[in-house]
Design a protein around this motif. Structure first.
Motif, mmCIF file in Angstrom:
data_model
loop_
_atom_site.group_PDB
_atom_site.id
_atom_site.type_symbol
_atom_site.label_atom_id
_atom_site.label_comp_id
_atom_site.label_asym_id
_atom_site.label_seq_id
_atom_site.Cartn_x
_atom_site.Cartn_y
_atom_site.Cartn_z
ATOM 1 N N LEU A 1 55.913 78.314 37.136
ATOM 2 C CA LEU A 1 55.346 79.572 37.171
ATOM 3 C C LEU A 1 55.128 79.935 38.609
ATOM 4 C CD1 LEU A 1 53.213 79.885 33.910
ATOM 5 C CD2 LEU A 1 55.435 81.186 34.412
ATOM 6 N N SER A 2 54.478 79.068 39.362
ATOM 7 C CA SER A 2 53.990 79.322 40.657
ATOM 8 C C SER A 2 55.012 79.519 41.743
ATOM 9 C CB SER A 2 53.039 78.215 41.175
ATOM 10 O OG SER A 2 53.547 77.076 41.360
ATOM 11 N N GLY A 3 56.282 78.594 41.363
ATOM 12 C CA GLY A 3 57.483 78.733 42.146
ATOM 13 C C GLY A 3 58.084 80.072 41.984
ATOM 14 N N LEU A 4 58.048 80.588 41.049
ATOM 15 C CA LEU A 4 58.639 81.911 40.383
ATOM 16 C C LEU A 4 58.057 83.046 41.133
ATOM 17 C CD1 LEU A 4 59.528 81.607 36.605
ATOM 18 C CD2 LEU A 4 61.130 81.891 38.453
ATOM 19 N N ASN A 5 56.621 83.080 41.311
ATOM 20 C CA ASN A 5 55.768 83.992 42.015
ATOM 21 C C ASN A 5 56.058 83.820 43.220
ATOM 22 O OD1 ASN A 5 54.711 84.979 39.528
ATOM 23 N ND2 ASN A 5 52.933 83.351 39.585
ATOM 24 N N GLY A 6 56.124 82.910 43.870
ATOM 25 C CA GLY A 6 56.227 82.614 45.498
ATOM 26 C C GLY A 6 57.695 82.973 45.480
ATOM 27 N N ALA A 7 58.696 82.769 44.848
ATOM 28 C CA ALA A 7 59.929 83.300 45.311
ATOM 29 C C ALA A 7 60.161 84.943 45.208
ATOM 30 C CB ALA A 7 61.410 82.701 44.333
ATOM 31 N N ALA A 8 59.501 85.336 43.974
ATOM 32 C CA ALA A 8 59.464 86.963 43.913
ATOM 33 C C ALA A 8 58.679 87.569 44.991
ATOM 34 C CB ALA A 8 58.663 87.034 42.664
ATOM 35 N N LYS A 9 57.679 86.995 45.542
ATOM 36 C CA LYS A 9 56.979 87.446 46.880
ATOM 37 C C LYS A 9 57.901 87.484 47.895
ATOM 38 C CE LYS A 9 53.417 88.801 47.072
ATOM 39 N NZ LYS A 9 52.642 90.067 46.856
ATOM 40 N N SER A 10 58.556 86.330 48.142
ATOM 41 C CA SER A 10 59.724 85.993 49.385
ATOM 42 C C SER A 10 60.550 87.170 49.131
ATOM 43 C CB SER A 10 60.026 84.689 49.202
ATOM 44 O OG SER A 10 61.096 84.662 50.296
ATOM 45 N N LEU A 11 61.086 87.457 47.941
ATOM 46 C CA LEU A 11 62.092 88.499 47.832
ATOM 47 C C LEU A 11 61.587 89.940 48.168
ATOM 48 C CD1 LEU A 11 63.938 87.387 44.609
ATOM 49 C CD2 LEU A 11 65.115 87.442 46.872
ATOM 50 N N ASP A 12 60.251 89.991 48.009
ATOM 51 C CA ASP A 12 59.477 91.399 48.285
ATOM 52 C C ASP A 12 59.653 91.403 49.768
ATOM 53 O OD1 ASP A 12 59.126 91.967 45.439
ATOM 54 O OD2 ASP A 12 57.044 91.332 45.769
ATOM 55 N N VAL A 13 59.456 90.317 50.367
ATOM 56 C CA VAL A 13 59.199 90.594 51.916
ATOM 57 C C VAL A 13 60.392 90.733 52.732
ATOM 58 C CG1 VAL A 13 58.713 89.284 54.075
ATOM 59 C CG2 VAL A 13 56.986 89.084 52.196
ATOM 60 N N ILE A 14 61.599 89.966 52.057
ATOM 61 C CA ILE A 14 62.890 90.259 52.514
ATOM 62 C C ILE A 14 63.355 91.456 52.404
ATOM 63 C CG2 ILE A 14 65.265 89.528 52.253
ATOM 64 C CD1 ILE A 14 64.100 86.551 51.540
ATOM 65 N N GLY A 15 62.980 92.088 51.002
ATOM 66 C CA GLY A 15 63.505 93.367 50.582
ATOM 67 C C GLY A 15 62.969 94.421 51.539
ATOM 68 N N ASN A 16 61.537 94.275 51.941
ATOM 69 C CA ASN A 16 61.030 95.237 52.634
ATOM 70 C C ASN A 16 61.683 95.360 54.032
ATOM 71 O OD1 ASN A 16 58.606 96.937 53.255
ATOM 72 N ND2 ASN A 16 57.973 95.598 54.765
ATOM 73 N N ASN A 17 61.933 94.018 54.676
ATOM 74 C CA ASN A 17 62.266 93.929 56.060
ATOM 75 C C ASN A 17 63.955 94.409 55.880
ATOM 76 O OD1 ASN A 17 60.325 92.536 57.021
ATOM 77 N ND2 ASN A 17 61.556 90.305 56.623
ATOM 78 N N ILE A 18 64.743 94.346 54.952
ATOM 79 C CA ILE A 18 65.922 94.932 55.022
ATOM 80 C C ILE A 18 65.830 96.586 54.863
ATOM 81 C CG2 ILE A 18 68.228 95.094 53.521
ATOM 82 C CD1 ILE A 18 67.849 92.218 52.628
ATOM 83 N N ALA A 19 64.943 97.093 54.117
ATOM 84 C CA ALA A 19 64.850 98.362 54.027
ATOM 85 C C ALA A 19 64.510 98.835 55.323
ATOM 86 C CB ALA A 19 63.428 98.728 53.011
ATOM 87 N N ASN A 20 63.802 98.294 56.161
ATOM 88 C CA ASN A 20 63.179 98.837 57.438
ATOM 89 C C ASN A 20 64.073 98.518 58.591
ATOM 90 O OD1 ASN A 20 60.592 100.338 57.219
ATOM 91 N ND2 ASN A 20 60.469 98.555 56.103
ATOM 92 N N ALA A 21 65.213 97.806 58.648
ATOM 93 C CA ALA A 21 66.284 97.462 59.303
ATOM 94 C C ALA A 21 66.641 98.379 60.446
ATOM 95 C CB ALA A 21 67.546 96.841 58.740
ATOM 96 N N SER A 22 66.442 99.775 59.957
ATOM 97 C CA SER A 22 66.597 100.926 60.923
ATOM 98 C C SER A 22 65.549 101.473 61.357
ATOM 99 C CB SER A 22 67.802 101.763 60.447
ATOM 100 O OG SER A 22 67.209 102.352 59.130
ATOM 101 N N THR A 23 64.304 101.068 61.166
ATOM 102 C CA THR A 23 62.899 101.690 61.629
ATOM 103 C C THR A 23 62.592 101.289 63.014
ATOM 104 O OG1 THR A 23 62.434 101.773 59.104
ATOM 105 C CG2 THR A 23 60.765 102.124 60.901
ATOM 106 N N VAL A 24 62.351 102.419 63.806
ATOM 107 C CA VAL A 24 62.416 102.357 65.372
ATOM 108 C C VAL A 24 60.757 101.388 65.213
ATOM 109 C CG1 VAL A 24 61.713 103.315 67.482
ATOM 110 C CG2 VAL A 24 63.533 104.062 65.873
ATOM 111 N N GLY A 25 60.923 100.539 66.240
ATOM 112 C CA GLY A 25 59.571 99.610 66.438
ATOM 113 C C GLY A 25 59.162 98.818 65.054
ATOM 114 N N PHE A 26 59.759 98.701 64.279
ATOM 115 C CA PHE A 26 59.250 97.899 63.173
ATOM 116 C C PHE A 26 59.642 96.456 63.409
ATOM 117 C CE2 PHE A 26 60.271 95.362 59.216
ATOM 118 C CZ PHE A 26 59.367 95.757 58.364
ATOM 119 N N LYS A 27 58.494 95.573 62.579
ATOM 120 C CA LYS A 27 58.534 94.335 63.197
ATOM 121 C C LYS A 27 58.352 93.306 61.825
ATOM 122 C CE LYS A 27 57.984 94.443 67.560
ATOM 123 N NZ LYS A 27 59.316 94.578 68.290
#
Length: 506
Positions: free
Chosen positions: A7-33
Motif C-alpha cells: 500500500l505504501s508503495g502504491l501511494n508513493g508511486a501515485a505521488k510520483s506520477l502526480d509530480v511527473i504529471g505536473n511537470n509535463i503540464a508545465n513543460a511550456s510554462t515560462v520560468g517553471f522549475k
C-alpha cells in the motif's frame, strides 16, 4: 507478512506520477522549475529499537524538491520580456506582499509600473537627477515617460589642424559673409536654455607665422553685430513700446497700431544706434540704421518683429575677435605666446531673434589637441555638451539590470535598475502558484543586489527563460513510475494469494 508495504508503495508511486504529471503540464510554462518526488524507507520501532533483522514496513514521501536548474533562454519580440541567465529571482510586490519569480514576462500598467500577468510590480532601484541610479531599498519600478529636459551648452571643444603654409587672407577686415577674409570656418549647433538650436560658427584668420585670430558668429552673424541687433530686446523704452503695440493689437477694436509701430521704431532705433556707436560704427553706418528705422516705422501694417528684422539687415559694425591662437615651432599651442589670454576662451553668444530663453548663451570654447602642421587645414572633431528636449522613444534592460531609455534627441538615460534576489536554500521557498515563491524560515533571508554581482546571474532583455522540464526524461520517468505502481500492486496480489492458501488449510 502484511499489506502495508504494498500500500505504501502504491501511494508513493501515485505521488510520483502526480509530480511527473505536473511537470509535463508545465513543460511550456515560462520560468517553471520542475520538481522531483523524493522517498524514504520506513521501519517500525520496538522497545528494543530497530534491529538488523527487522523488515521495513514500506516507503513514504520525504520531500517534493524543486529543481532550480537553468532553463533555455528564448528570444521574444517584447522588449519588456527578461530572462535570468544564472542565479537569482525577480523580486515583485503585490498587495504589499513580496514574491519571487523566474518568470520575466512583464508589461507596463496604466501608471507606468512594470507588472507581470498577475499585476505584481517588479522592484529595483530608482534614479535621481540626470539618470543616476540610487541604490537602497528596492521600490516598484515606474518608467518615467516625461520629456528629457533640454540642457544649455556650456562647453564647445574642437580639434583640428591649421595649415602652417596657409596665406594671410586677401581681404581685410574679417567679414563672416566674405570667404576671402578668413581661412577656415567650422559650424556646430549649440543649444539655449530652452533647447533651441543655434549655429555657432568659428572662423580662423591667419595673421602671421604661427598666429591666428578666432572670430565667432551666431546664426550666421558675427557676435558683435548680433549684440547690436539684440540691443532693443532689453532696452526699457523699446520694451515699453513693444508692450504698448501688443496691447493695441489685442484690443477690440484694435488701437492705433500705426502710432504704436512708429513709437517702437523710434525706441528700437535709439537702442540700436547707441549699441552700434559703442561698438565703433561709423557715421555712415549710424545714418543707415537711423534712416532704415524711420522708414520701417511708417510702413503700413508692420510689426515690431518686422521692424527689428529691417534694422538688423543693415547693422554693420567692426568685428571683434573672440580670441587668438599661437603655436610654437613644433606646431603645438603655446601658453606663453598666448599670454595673458588663457584657454579655453569664454564666448557669450547673443540669442537673437529672441526665443524666450536666456538672452545670451555663455560657454567655454576649447581647442584640445589643435595643431599647426604643414598639412591641409582639417577639422578632426568638434563637440558640445548641450542638447534639445527629447521624448522617450524606447527602452530596454541591459545585462546589469539598468533600464536605459532612448530619446528622440539621440540621448539616453537610466530609468531604473532591476534587482535580483537569491537564497541560501532555494528549495526552502514556499510555492505560491503563478510562477511565484515566498520566503520561508528554511529558505533563509534573501540576498538582494544588481545582476552580475555576487551569485546573481545576467539579465537578457527581449527574451524569456523556458521551463526547465525535460519532456523526454519526464515521459521515461512516467513509464518507470507506472511499472513501480504495477509491481506494488503485484505484491498485494501475492499477499492475497498467500492468505488464501492459509485459509484453505484443513
Amino acid at each position: 507478512m502484511s499489506f502495508q508495504q504494498g500500500l505504501s508503495g502504491l501511494n508513493g508511486a501515485a505521488k510520483s506520477l502526480d509530480v511527473i504529471g505536473n511537470n509535463i503540464a508545465n513543460a511550456s510554462t515560462v520560468g517553471f522549475k520542475g520538481a522531483q518526488a523524493q522517498f524514504a524507507d520506513v521501519y517500525a520501532a520496538s522497545l528494543n529499537g530497530v534491529t538488523g533483522n527487522t523488515a521495513g514496513i514500506g516507503t513514504k514521501v520525504a520531500a517534493i524538491a524543486q529543481q532550480f536548474t537553468q532553463g533555455t533562454v528564448e528570444a521574444t519580440a517584447n522588449p519588456l520580456d527578461m530572462a535570468i541567465n544564472g542565479g537569482g529571482f525577480f523580486r515583485t510586490v503585490v498587495n504589499g506582499t513580496t514574491q519571487y519569480s523566474r518568470n520575466g514576462q512583464f508589461q507596463l500598467d496604466k501608471d507606468g509600473f512594470m507588472v507581470n500577468a498577475q499585476g505584481a510590480k517588479l522592484t529595483g532601484y530608482g534614479t535621481g537627477a540626470g539618470g543616476t541610479v540610487l541604490p537602497g531599498s528596492p521600490v516598484p519600478i515606474q518608467i518615467n515617460t516625461a520629456d528629457l529636459k533640454p540642457v544649455a551648452t556650456t562647453r564647445v571643444d574642437t580639434e583640428m589642424n591649421l595649415d602652417s603654409g596657409s596665406l594671410v587672407p586677401a581681404t581685410v577686415p574679417f567679414s563672416a559673409t566674405d570667404p576671402t577674409s578668413y581661412n577656415k570656418q567650422t559650424p556646430i549647433d549649440v543649444y539655449d536654455t530652452l533647447g533651441n538650436p543655434h549655429v555657432m560658427s568659428a572662423f580662423y584668420v591667419k595673421t602671421g607665422p604661427g598666429s591666428w585670430n578666432v572670430y565667432v558668429a551666431a546664426d550666421g552673424v558675427e557676435i558683435t553685430n548680433q549684440k547690436v541687433n539684440a540691443a532693443a530686446q532689453l532696452n526699457p523704452a523699446a520694451v515699453t513700446a513693444r508692450n504698448a503695440y501688443a496691447t493695441a493689437a489685442a484690443s477690440t477694436p484694435p488701437g492705433n497700431l500705426a502710432a504704436a509701430a512708429v513709437s517702437y521704431a523710434n525706441a528700437a532705433r535709439d537702442a540700436v544706434v547707441a549699441a552700434a556707436t559703442a561698438a565703433g560704427a561709423t557715421a555712415a553706418q549710424i545714418a543707415t540704421i537711423t534712416s532704415t528705422a524711420n522708414s520701417a516705422g511708417t510702413t503700413v501694417g508692420i510689426t515690431p518683429a518686422e521692424i527689428d528684422a529691417k534694422i538688423a539687415a543693415v547693422v554693420s559694425v567692426p568685428p571683434v575677435r573672440a580670441g587668438h591662437l599661437n603655436f610654437d615651432v613644433n606646431g603645438a599651442l603655446s601658453t606663453s605666446l598666448m599670454a595673458p589670454q588663457t584657454l579655453p576662451l569664454t564666448v557669450t553668444l547673443p540669442i537673437y531673434p529672441p526665443t524666450g530663453s536666456e538672452t545670451t548663451l555663455t560657454f567655454k570654447f576649447g581647442f584640445t589637441n589643435t595643431t599647426q602642421y604643414g598639412a591641409p587645414t582639417s577639422e578632426k572633431k568638434t563637440t558640445q555638451d548641450g542638447y534639445t528636449a527629447g521624448n522617450l522613444q524606447r527602452f530596454s534592460a541591459g545585462p546589469d539590470g539598468i533600464i536605459l531609455g532612448q530619446y528622440s534627441n539621440g540621448k539616453s538615460q537610466a530609468l531604473g535598475q532591476i534587482v535580483l534576489a537569491n537564497f541560501a536554500n532555494p528549495n526552502g521557498l514556499t510555492p505560491l502558484g503563478n510562477n511565484a515563491w515566498a520566503e520561508s524560515s528554511t529558505s533563509g533571508v534573501p540576498s538582494i543586489g544588481s545582476p552580475t554581482t555576487g551569485s546573481l546571474g545576467v539579465l537578457q532583455s527581449s527574451a524569456v527563460e523556458n521551463s526547465s522540464v525535460d519532456l523526454t526524461a519526464e515521459l521515461v520517468n512516467m513509464i518507470t513510475a507506472q511499472r513501480v505502481y504495477q509491481a506494488n500492486a503485484q505484491t498485494i496480489k501475492t499477499q492475497d494469494s498467500v492468505l488464501q492458501t492459509l485459509v484453505n488449510l484443513r
